[in-house]
Motif scaffolding. Structure first.
Motif, PDB file in Angstrom:
ATOM      1  N   PHE A  47      43.387  41.371  46.506  1.00  0.00           N
ATOM      2  CA  PHE A  47      42.833  40.433  45.533  1.00  0.00           C
ATOM      3  C   PHE A  47      42.373  39.228  46.364  1.00  0.00           C
ATOM      4  O   PHE A  47      43.193  38.574  46.996  1.00  0.00           O
ATOM      5  CB  PHE A  47      43.917  40.026  44.530  1.00  0.00           C
ATOM      6  CG  PHE A  47      43.398  39.284  43.330  1.00  0.00           C
ATOM      7  CD1 PHE A  47      42.114  38.783  43.268  1.00  0.00           C
ATOM      8  CD2 PHE A  47      44.230  39.099  42.221  1.00  0.00           C
ATOM      9  CE1 PHE A  47      41.651  38.115  42.156  1.00  0.00           C
ATOM     10  CE2 PHE A  47      43.783  38.428  41.092  1.00  0.00           C
ATOM     11  CZ  PHE A  47      42.484  37.934  41.070  1.00  0.00           C
ATOM     12  N   TYR A  68      35.718  48.725  43.895  1.00  0.00           N
ATOM     13  CA  TYR A  68      35.736  47.307  44.264  1.00  0.00           C
ATOM     14  C   TYR A  68      35.033  46.536  43.165  1.00  0.00           C
ATOM     15  O   TYR A  68      33.901  46.845  42.826  1.00  0.00           O
ATOM     16  CB  TYR A  68      34.990  47.075  45.577  1.00  0.00           C
ATOM     17  CG  TYR A  68      35.552  47.871  46.725  1.00  0.00           C
ATOM     18  CD1 TYR A  68      36.539  47.343  47.554  1.00  0.00           C
ATOM     19  CD2 TYR A  68      35.088  49.161  46.968  1.00  0.00           C
ATOM     20  CE1 TYR A  68      37.053  48.081  48.596  1.00  0.00           C
ATOM     21  CE2 TYR A  68      35.604  49.915  48.017  1.00  0.00           C
ATOM     22  CZ  TYR A  68      36.584  49.371  48.819  1.00  0.00           C
ATOM     23  OH  TYR A  68      37.101  50.099  49.859  1.00  0.00           O
ATOM     24  N   LEU A  69      35.718  45.551  42.605  1.00  0.00           N
ATOM     25  CA  LEU A  69      35.109  44.726  41.565  1.00  0.00           C
ATOM     26  C   LEU A  69      34.808  43.359  42.177  1.00  0.00           C
ATOM     27  O   LEU A  69      35.709  42.669  42.635  1.00  0.00           O
ATOM     28  CB  LEU A  69      36.075  44.592  40.383  1.00  0.00           C
ATOM     29  CG  LEU A  69      35.564  43.776  39.203  1.00  0.00           C
ATOM     30  CD1 LEU A  69      34.331  44.420  38.592  1.00  0.00           C
ATOM     31  CD2 LEU A  69      36.657  43.638  38.151  1.00  0.00           C
ATOM     32  N   LEU A  74      42.138  40.391  35.307  1.00  0.00           N
ATOM     33  CA  LEU A  74      41.903  40.666  36.729  1.00  0.00           C
ATOM     34  C   LEU A  74      43.193  41.092  37.415  1.00  0.00           C
ATOM     35  O   LEU A  74      43.200  41.992  38.258  1.00  0.00           O
ATOM     36  CB  LEU A  74      41.320  39.428  37.422  1.00  0.00           C
ATOM     37  CG  LEU A  74      39.902  39.036  37.006  1.00  0.00           C
ATOM     38  CD1 LEU A  74      39.450  37.790  37.755  1.00  0.00           C
ATOM     39  CD2 LEU A  74      38.925  40.167  37.225  1.00  0.00           C
ATOM     40  N   ASN A  92      43.707  44.658  39.177  1.00  0.00           N
ATOM     41  CA  ASN A  92      44.175  44.696  40.551  1.00  0.00           C
ATOM     42  C   ASN A  92      45.478  45.502  40.673  1.00  0.00           C
ATOM     43  O   ASN A  92      45.665  46.267  41.615  1.00  0.00           O
ATOM     44  CB  ASN A  92      44.377  43.256  41.041  1.00  0.00           C
ATOM     45  CG  ASN A  92      44.836  43.199  42.477  1.00  0.00           C
ATOM     46  OD1 ASN A  92      45.879  42.658  42.782  1.00  0.00           O
ATOM     47  ND2 ASN A  92      44.055  43.776  43.375  1.00  0.00           N
ATOM     48  N   LYS A 116      42.697  48.486  41.905  1.00  0.00           N
ATOM     49  CA  LYS A 116      41.311  48.121  42.218  1.00  0.00           C
ATOM     50  C   LYS A 116      41.296  46.901  43.129  1.00  0.00           C
ATOM     51  O   LYS A 116      42.143  46.014  43.006  1.00  0.00           O
ATOM     52  CB  LYS A 116      40.551  47.765  40.932  1.00  0.00           C
ATOM     53  CG  LYS A 116      40.510  48.875  39.927  1.00  0.00           C
ATOM     54  CD  LYS A 116      39.547  49.945  40.355  1.00  0.00           C
ATOM     55  CE  LYS A 116      39.711  51.162  39.457  1.00  0.00           C
ATOM     56  NZ  LYS A 116      39.043  52.340  40.014  1.00  0.00           N
ATOM     57  N   VAL A 147      39.817  43.472  43.989  1.00  0.00           N
ATOM     58  CA  VAL A 147      39.093  42.436  43.250  1.00  0.00           C
ATOM     59  C   VAL A 147      38.658  41.351  44.231  1.00  0.00           C
ATOM     60  O   VAL A 147      39.460  40.848  45.011  1.00  0.00           O
ATOM     61  CB  VAL A 147      39.965  41.816  42.133  1.00  0.00           C
ATOM     62  CG1 VAL A 147      39.213  40.691  41.424  1.00  0.00           C
ATOM     63  CG2 VAL A 147      40.395  42.881  41.138  1.00  0.00           C
ATOM     64  N   MET A 204      36.468  37.744  44.170  1.00  0.00           N
ATOM     65  CA  MET A 204      35.699  36.816  43.343  1.00  0.00           C
ATOM     66  C   MET A 204      35.221  35.625  44.143  1.00  0.00           C
ATOM     67  O   MET A 204      35.890  35.132  45.024  1.00  0.00           O
ATOM     68  CB  MET A 204      36.502  36.370  42.118  1.00  0.00           C
ATOM     69  CG  MET A 204      37.787  35.673  42.453  1.00  0.00           C
ATOM     70  SD  MET A 204      38.608  35.172  40.919  1.00  0.00           S
ATOM     71  CE  MET A 204      40.092  34.437  41.568  1.00  0.00           C
TER      72      MET A 204
END
Lengths: 272, 255
Positions: free
Chosen positions: A30, A156-157, A178, A182, A186, A188, A190
């Protein structure tokens, strides 16, 4: 894993946006990328799905060099939610808007329908299902843009300024959301200016300035470093600055948000 | 991909040509256009074209000039081709030297126009252009609409690029499929761009009204256009050149 190796990038106009970037983001991490305007944050994330190719150096996504794969192939793995939803909304209905990416990636129709149902529920946009995306409020448009990426479930976001234009309640939902995404494994990433939001998430923080990475580490190391933050036009969260003044930070427990402060103060009064 | 829009981006520079009164430059545009139309031989066209090059050097805009010429090259070669074809067909399926030279001079005429217009637009700021239009009696609203349209081209280009990036990130492949499919691929690009443009113009109108646009009947400008001595001198030279070239064309039968 996303690997960025010795990447330089210069825009056609001659602006050097990235200088010698080296970075590895593991699966399941993250990460928040922070820094002043024009630091190269958005340029950097556009490298992750191949929208921009490095002028020098290379970017590898799960071992695939972004220069050797199409943007569509990479986007299936790396979903980028752009800052301004108005740059992408175009369909007649919200359902269609969400289905767009699924159809591009060739999902079968029954799967498309199933995924739309679940994402609409998840993002609380269910009641707007058949209405036009342009009728939504700013915050709802932003959630729709997020939904339209999430729906194809990328590994991947990547979110560009996800908190802009969101009220505190929506921010809180986004945060929980989020964290949940995560937790399910996933990655994350940002890009944000919102230090208070980052202080709640406590991700890995990458600080950028003038196209370079100037710091990379845990939120409780970087966010409280006032000089470091100021060097890229950011400030520590108010409560951290306050705690620094009172010398309240404890080893292993830096105060980044109200909950942290509460815990330490309770310790101090009850323990002391 | 959108590099052709670069042509519209005005770069502020300083040169004698940039400082020239825009009305004088407009006269230059007119004089050169008339001369290029009344003459048609290859030699004349070549001379006129060459005469624009020193001005490019003075204005220091070679790069942009080369770029607009490169853009015009395709159309120029089409003009040459069509002229040759017409000459070939009407001349009993043979290509005479006259036809070839005429075709080339027509192509060159187009490049001359491109060059002259480039000089004008590359050295005249949108504000100057607006002032000049106003002095020529065009209502301010129209001048403003015209200059703001030019001014927003770079923003629009940037925005189109962002929309393309956002849609490609959702798996849109612009180059995929047959011709009809490819045109349809642009719908997700065009709709956001149009809607953003409308929103932007409404916002612009509101912001301008909030700052008193149209509040007074007689508005004044911060910058006024004044003709300097050098401007008058150039007007005189231009008029002489025009008169001389027309006289030579009519009485000496130069072409």
């Amino acid at each position: 894993m996303i690997e960025v190796r010795n990447v330089y990038f210069t825009y056609p106009g001659g602006v050097e946006a990235l200088r010698n970037i080296n970075l590895t983001i593991d699966r399941g991490e993250f990460t928040a990328i922070m820094g002043e305007n024009g630091a190269g944050k958005t340029t950097l994330i556009k490298m992750f799905n191949g929208l921009l190719k490095p002028s020098r150096g290379c970017v590898l996504v799960d071992g695939i060099d972004t220069r050797e794969a199409s943007v569509a192939e990479l986007s299936r793995k790396v979903g980028i939610v752009f800052q301004n939803p108005e740059h992408q909304l175009f369909a007649e209905t919200i359902e269609e808007e969400i289905a767009f990416a699924l159809r591009n990636f060739g999902f079968p129709e029954d799967e498309v329908a199933r995924r739309i149902d679940s994402i609409l529920k998840f993002t609380g946009l269910e009641r707007y299902r058949g209405s036009s995306p342009f009728m939504l409020s700013g915050g709802e448009k932003k959630r729709l843009a997020l939904a339209s990426i999430l729906v194809f479930d990328p590994d991947y976001l990547v979110l560009d300024e996800p908190t802009i234009g969101q009220d505190p309640e929506q921010k809180d939902k986004l945060l929980q959301f989020l964290v949940e995404v995560n937790r399910r494994g996933k990655t994350v990433i940002m890009v944000t200016h919102d230090v208070e939001f980052v202080a709640e998430c406590k991700p890995r923080v990458i600080l950028m300035r003038k196209g370079e990475i100037i710091a990379d580490g845990s939120a409780d190391k970087i966010l409280v470093d006032e000089n470091l933050m100021k060097s890229t036009s950011l400030l520590p969260p108010q409560i951290s600055a306050f705690a620094s003044k009172l010398n309240l930070h404890r080893p292993g427990c830096t105060i980044l948000n109200v909950d942290d402060a509460f815990r330490i103060l309770v310790d101090l009064y009850i323990g002391g | 991909m959108l590099s052709f829009l670069e042509v519209f981006r005005f770069r502020r520079r300083d040169s004698p040509l940039h400082r020239l009164d825009p009305r004088v430059k407009a006269l230059y545009l007119l004089v050169m256009s008339v001369i290029s139309i009344v003459y048609y031989s290859l030699a004349a066209m070549f001379t006129i074209f060459i005469s624009t090059i020193p001005l490019i050097a003075v204005a220091k805009v070679y790069k942009e000039w080369i770029r607009s010429l490169r853009g015009a090259l395709f159309l120029a070669s089409m003009i040459i081709f069509v002229n040759m074809l017409a000459g070939y067909l009407s001349g009993g399926f043979s290509l005479t030297m006259d036809v070839v030279s005429y075709a080339f001079s027509m192509g060159l005429r187009f490049l001359t126009f491109t060059s002259v217009f480039s000089i004008f637009f590359l050295t005249t700021t949108p504000e100057d252009l607006s002032l000049a239009l106003e002095k020529l009696g065009v209502p301010y609203d129209y001048c403003f609409a015209f200059t703001s349209a030019i001014r927003f081209v770079p923003d629009l280009a940037l925005e189109i690029q962002t929309v393309i990036d956002a849609q490609r990130s959702r798996g849109l492949e612009l180059e995929k499929g047959n011709i009809i499919r490819r045109i349809r691929n642009y719908i997700p690009i065009l709709i956001p761009v149009f809607i953003r443009s409308f929103t932007r113009s409404i916002e612009l109108a509101e912001a301008m009204e909030a700052r008193g646009y149209g509040a007074s009947e007689r508005r004044t400008s911060i910058y006024e256009l004044y003709m300097k001595h050098s401007d008058y001198a150039i007007v005189a030279i231009l008029l002489c050149v025009l008169a001389l070239s027309i006289l030579l064309r009519i009485y000496a039968n130069w072409y």
